[in-house]
Each structure stands twice: as C-alpha cells, then as structure tokens.
Write a protein that holds these residues in place. Structure first.
Motif, short mmCIF file in Angstrom:
data_model
loop_
_atom_site.label_atom_id
_atom_site.label_comp_id
_atom_site.label_asym_id
_atom_site.label_seq_id
_atom_site.Cartn_x
_atom_site.Cartn_y
_atom_site.Cartn_z
N THR A 94 -3.83 5.04 5.36
CA THR A 94 -2.15 4.26 4.10
C THR A 94 -3.46 3.40 3.67
O THR A 94 -3.33 2.73 2.87
CB THR A 94 -1.32 3.78 5.35
OG1 THR A 94 -1.92 2.94 6.90
CG2 THR A 94 -0.62 4.55 6.28
N VAL A 95 -3.95 2.33 4.69
CA VAL A 95 -4.34 0.48 3.54
C VAL A 95 -5.46 0.49 2.68
O VAL A 95 -5.35 0.17 1.86
CB VAL A 95 -5.23 -0.24 4.81
CG1 VAL A 95 -5.10 -1.53 4.54
CG2 VAL A 95 -3.30 -0.27 6.17
N SER A 96 -6.66 1.68 3.05
CA SER A 96 -7.29 1.85 2.52
C SER A 96 -8.35 2.80 1.99
O SER A 96 -9.09 3.40 1.04
CB SER A 96 -8.69 1.63 3.33
OG SER A 96 -9.12 2.09 3.98
N LEU A 150 4.35 7.87 5.94
CA LEU A 150 3.79 7.31 7.58
C LEU A 150 3.73 5.45 7.06
O LEU A 150 4.14 4.80 7.90
CB LEU A 150 2.03 7.89 7.73
CG LEU A 150 1.72 6.68 9.14
CD1 LEU A 150 2.07 7.41 10.26
CD2 LEU A 150 -0.12 7.03 8.80
N VAL A 151 4.12 4.97 5.98
CA VAL A 151 3.93 3.67 6.17
C VAL A 151 5.60 3.58 6.14
O VAL A 151 6.13 2.49 6.58
CB VAL A 151 3.43 3.48 4.53
CG1 VAL A 151 4.35 1.43 4.17
CG2 VAL A 151 2.21 3.54 4.45
N ASP A 152 6.79 4.14 5.46
CA ASP A 152 7.83 4.54 5.65
C ASP A 152 8.04 4.41 6.94
O ASP A 152 8.68 3.29 7.27
CB ASP A 152 8.56 5.52 4.87
CG ASP A 152 8.40 5.39 3.82
OD1 ASP A 152 8.43 4.00 3.49
OD2 ASP A 152 8.85 6.08 3.06
N VAL A 181 0.41 -0.99 0.23
CA VAL A 181 0.37 -0.14 0.20
C VAL A 181 0.77 1.14 0.21
O VAL A 181 0.13 2.13 0.25
CB VAL A 181 -1.40 0.10 0.69
CG1 VAL A 181 -1.79 -1.28 1.22
CG2 VAL A 181 0.08 -0.12 2.94
N ARG A 182 2.28 1.04 0.44
CA ARG A 182 2.86 2.19 0.71
C ARG A 182 3.36 3.19 -1.13
O ARG A 182 2.79 4.44 -0.84
CB ARG A 182 4.68 1.80 0.18
CG ARG A 182 5.31 2.97 0.67
CD ARG A 182 6.48 3.06 -0.28
NE ARG A 182 7.09 4.74 -0.05
CZ ARG A 182 6.96 5.56 -0.48
NH1 ARG A 182 6.28 6.35 -0.88
NH2 ARG A 182 7.90 6.33 0.21
N ASP A 183 3.25 2.77 -2.23
CA ASP A 183 2.33 3.82 -2.63
C ASP A 183 1.08 3.98 -3.31
O ASP A 183 1.17 5.91 -3.94
CB ASP A 183 3.25 2.99 -4.36
CG ASP A 183 4.74 3.03 -4.53
OD1 ASP A 183 5.12 3.41 -3.04
OD2 ASP A 183 5.43 1.82 -5.06
N THR A 184 0.50 3.76 -3.06
CA THR A 184 -1.09 4.04 -3.28
C THR A 184 -1.82 5.53 -1.53
O THR A 184 -2.68 5.70 -1.83
CB THR A 184 -2.26 3.28 -3.44
OG1 THR A 184 -2.27 2.69 -2.27
CG2 THR A 184 -2.24 2.39 -4.94
#
Length: 182
Positions: free
Chosen positions: A136-138, A87-89, A78-81
C-alpha cells in the motif's frame, strides 16, 4: 608452549575446541557466532517496531482521520498508487481505528521480538505488517529497493524460520518444559 586442542562441552552442550588455556578455539568462536547470528537482527527489528508503535500512539496528528500527518491523509495519498487499493479502502472505513490497530500491532510485535516471547508468531505479525505497508504505502517507490517495507518483510523471514533460540523467553520456557519431562 604449544597449543593443544581438546574437545570440550560449552554452555550449549556442543563440543568445541579449546586451547591449553581453556579459551575457545576458532571452531568454538564460529559456533558461538552462528548461534547468536540472528540476535542483532532481532534487536534491530524489535527496537524499530516498538519505536514505530510508540511514535504512532503518541502522535496526535497521526491518530486523526484528516489533516497534515494523519493516517487518513496518508491513506488517501497512496490509495491510487497502491498494489491493492481495496486494502486502502478498507483502512479508510475507520482510519483512526486502523492507525491505532497498526500502532498497537507494531508495539506488540516489537516487544515480543525483543523479549523472545512467541517469537515466530511476533515475526509473522511483523512480516504481515511489513507486507501490507509494502503493498500500500511504499508500492509506488521506484526503484523498488528504495522502499523500506520490502526490506523489513525480508528481514522478518529468518525470525519466522528460526525463532529466538537463545537469550529469549521462548528458550527459557522450552528448557523448563524439558526439565519437567525429563
């Protein structure tokens, strides 16, 4: 026999109308329904977050840095979307630690919500978890209403505002404090 409405004081100390049999009238039932309106939401959110936390803690695949079903793989996916890739990093610096922290947070939020203990704090924690998962995820889910994290975020707001005024440890503690000061 005719029905006569007589004001009475119910368990909450508020007055409601009762019929000649002593059963609550329509306004009494409305007051009861309003009083406990958030209870189903509280139970749902509490059970859901306890389940989510336990599910993560007991899933060895989830608590891994890589591999199918791991938190690391999910974060990379999900990092790029995501709305906030940074926050994902940050989560990817220690995916297992982040996954464990997320699971324990969900478990504590769920237990606090179910017990009605520090409910507003627990609900704020639930809202923050839901917000971070939404961003992040959704985030990439379209249309947006298919993503459940936004719905959970909105569901936590009434709990933040109202807390758990009935059938909760918060209300028990509050009533004991008021008895001591009276």
């Amino acid at each position: 026999m005719t029905r006569t409405d007589v004001p009475s004081t119910g368990p909450s100390g508020s007055s409601g109308s009762t019929g000649s049999t002593g059963s609550p009238g329509r306004s009494g039932l409305r007051e009861q329904a309003a009083r406990y309106a958030l209870l189903p939401l509280r139970i749902f959110l509490g059970v859901t977050f306890v389940y989510a936390g336990l599910d993560k803690l007991t899933d060895s695949a989830f608590l891994s840095a890589s591999g199918a079903g791991s938190i690391g793989e999910q974060m990379h996916g999900v990092r790029d979307t995501s709305a906030i890739p940074a926050l994902v990093d940050w989560a990817l610096l220690s995916p297992v630690g982040f996954g464990a922290l997320l699971a324990v947070g969900e478990l504590l939020v769920g237990l606090g919500t179910l017990a009605g203990l520090l409910t507003r704090i627990a609900a704020t924690g639930g809202a923050l978890i839901s917000l971070s998962l939404w961003l992040t995820v959704s985030w990439q889910v379209t249309p947006y209403y298919y993503g459940n994290d936004l719905v959970y975020l909105m569901a936590w707001i009434p709990m933040i505002l109202a807390g758990a005024p009935y059938l909760s440890l918060d209300s028990l503690i509050r009533s004991r404090r008021s008895r001591r000061t009276a």
